[in-house]
Design a protein around this motif. Structure first.
Motif, PDB file in Angstrom:
ATOM      1  N   ILE A 168      31.796  29.009  36.813  1.00 22.18           N
ATOM      2  CA  ILE A 168      31.834  30.454  36.430  1.00 22.18           C
ATOM      3  C   ILE A 168      33.280  30.982  36.585  1.00 22.18           C
ATOM      4  O   ILE A 168      33.891  30.474  37.272  1.00 22.18           O
ATOM      5  CB  ILE A 168      31.164  31.331  37.758  1.00 22.18           C
ATOM      6  CG1 ILE A 168      29.548  30.986  37.906  1.00 22.18           C
ATOM      7  CG2 ILE A 168      31.345  32.822  37.588  1.00 22.18           C
ATOM      8  CD1 ILE A 168      28.859  31.745  39.131  1.00 22.18           C
ATOM      9  N   ILE A 169      33.549  31.611  35.392  1.00 22.28           N
ATOM     10  CA  ILE A 169      34.992  32.078  35.122  1.00 22.28           C
ATOM     11  C   ILE A 169      34.890  33.349  35.260  1.00 22.28           C
ATOM     12  O   ILE A 169      34.683  33.971  34.147  1.00 22.28           O
ATOM     13  CB  ILE A 169      35.515  31.020  33.803  1.00 22.28           C
ATOM     14  CG1 ILE A 169      35.376  29.843  33.742  1.00 22.28           C
ATOM     15  CG2 ILE A 169      36.832  31.698  33.557  1.00 22.28           C
ATOM     16  CD1 ILE A 169      35.484  29.014  32.439  1.00 22.28           C
ATOM     17  N   PRO A 170      35.508  34.247  36.207  1.00 19.59           N
ATOM     18  CA  PRO A 170      35.725  35.467  36.213  1.00 19.59           C
ATOM     19  C   PRO A 170      36.893  36.012  35.587  1.00 19.59           C
ATOM     20  O   PRO A 170      37.941  35.337  35.378  1.00 19.59           O
ATOM     21  CB  PRO A 170      35.950  35.780  37.540  1.00 19.59           C
ATOM     22  CG  PRO A 170      36.642  34.742  38.326  1.00 19.59           C
ATOM     23  CD  PRO A 170      35.997  33.323  37.622  1.00 19.59           C
ATOM     24  N   ILE A 171      36.688  36.711  34.609  1.00 20.77           N
ATOM     25  CA  ILE A 171      37.886  37.494  33.939  1.00 20.77           C
ATOM     26  C   ILE A 171      37.961  39.017  34.340  1.00 20.77           C
ATOM     27  O   ILE A 171      36.855  39.543  33.805  1.00 20.77           O
ATOM     28  CB  ILE A 171      37.782  37.266  32.321  1.00 20.77           C
ATOM     29  CG1 ILE A 171      37.590  35.630  32.088  1.00 20.77           C
ATOM     30  CG2 ILE A 171      38.783  37.903  31.672  1.00 20.77           C
ATOM     31  CD1 ILE A 171      37.570  35.131  30.599  1.00 20.77           C
ATOM     32  N   VAL A 172      38.700  39.461  34.920  1.00 20.25           N
ATOM     33  CA  VAL A 172      38.737  40.743  35.392  1.00 20.25           C
ATOM     34  C   VAL A 172      39.888  41.341  34.825  1.00 20.25           C
ATOM     35  O   VAL A 172      40.888  40.787  34.443  1.00 20.25           O
ATOM     36  CB  VAL A 172      38.513  40.840  37.128  1.00 20.25           C
ATOM     37  CG1 VAL A 172      37.425  40.138  37.531  1.00 20.25           C
ATOM     38  CG2 VAL A 172      39.988  40.128  37.419  1.00 20.25           C
ATOM     39  N   GLY A 173      39.975  42.872  34.751  1.00 17.19           N
ATOM     40  CA  GLY A 173      41.022  43.651  34.395  1.00 17.19           C
ATOM     41  C   GLY A 173      40.575  45.097  34.138  1.00 17.19           C
ATOM     42  O   GLY A 173      39.309  45.535  34.753  1.00 17.19           O
ATOM     43  N   MET A 174      41.471  46.000  34.093  1.00 13.72           N
ATOM     44  CA  MET A 174      41.013  47.316  33.982  1.00 13.72           C
ATOM     45  C   MET A 174      40.015  47.609  32.845  1.00 13.72           C
ATOM     46  O   MET A 174      40.018  46.915  31.755  1.00 13.72           O
ATOM     47  CB  MET A 174      42.317  48.208  33.563  1.00 13.72           C
ATOM     48  CG  MET A 174      42.131  49.806  33.654  1.00 13.72           C
ATOM     49  SD  MET A 174      43.549  50.871  33.104  1.00 13.72           S
ATOM     50  CE  MET A 174      44.878  49.958  34.055  1.00 13.72           C
ATOM     51  N   GLY A 175      39.206  48.311  33.157  1.00 10.99           N
ATOM     52  CA  GLY A 175      37.932  48.515  32.060  1.00 10.99           C
ATOM     53  C   GLY A 175      38.744  49.361  31.034  1.00 10.99           C
ATOM     54  O   GLY A 175      39.670  50.065  30.951  1.00 10.99           O
ATOM     55  N   GLY A 176      38.140  48.761  29.650  1.00 12.30           N
ATOM     56  CA  GLY A 176      38.621  49.325  28.621  1.00 12.30           C
ATOM     57  C   GLY A 176      39.820  48.549  27.816  1.00 12.30           C
ATOM     58  O   GLY A 176      40.382  49.211  26.816  1.00 12.30           O
TER      59      GLY A 176
END
Length: 178
Positions: A168-176
């Motif tokens: 599982i590779i989470p890629i997160v950041g500010m939406g949009g």
């Protein structure tokens, strides 16, 4: 699409058999490795494959049909052996017919993989001039990720590396932000 779905399905069967505490059948390690390599390669190929037949009409692509047929044959051999073992209600028994049947379908998968590799090389050779033109265009430069080369390479390696187990590779950041 059917070919890709079949590839996913056969990988699921292989994963399930490998992780099962008491699998109903045993598959030779070299056969599992060969199948896994072929399936992984073909999935990667189909991810970027654009059929010229489908683009011009509503016909099924012969290459995708060939891949799907071979993968269905692999599934049939494995699932038939599982059903046979369940019907016998016995422990795992070595079955030479199963080994040879699986070997035949793996050989077919190897031939398809060689054919696909030739197609991939030809496609890559044909697209090289196009890629050179695209890299000089201003839209490519505007959409390039700047300042995170190490992070980009790390994520790219995780997504495209030859990892046999799922991650599982989470890629997160500010939406949009894309």
């Amino acid at each position: 699409m059917a070919a890709y779905a079949a590839l996913v399905s056969v990988m699921h069967i292989i994963d399930t058999l490998e992780k099962h505490p008491t699998p109903p059948i045993s598959i030779d390690k070299t056969q599992v490795e060969s199948l896994t390599q072929n399936v992984t390669f073909l999935q990667g190929f189909l991810d970027g494959y654009i059929s010229s037949v489908v683009a011009h009409g509503h016909e099924a692509d012969p290459l995708e049909c060939h891949i799907a047929d071979a993968v269905y044959a692999v599934e049939d051999v494995i699932e038939s052996q599982i059903v046979l073992q369940i019907r016998k209600r016995s422990t795992v028994v070595e079955d030479n017919d199963f080994f040879h049947d699986l070997h035949k379908v793996i050989d077919e998968m190897n031939l398809i993989t060689k054919e696909v590799k030739k197609i991939a090389v030809e496609t890559q050779l044909q697209q090289k001039p196009t890629i050179a033109v695209l890299t000089t265009s201003s839209t490519v430069k505007e959409n390039m990720m700047v300042g995170f080369e190490e992070v980009f390479l790390e994520v790219l390696d995780k997504l495209t590396g030859d990892h046999l187990k799922r991650q599982i590779i989470p890629i997160v950041g500010m939406g949009g932000i894309g």
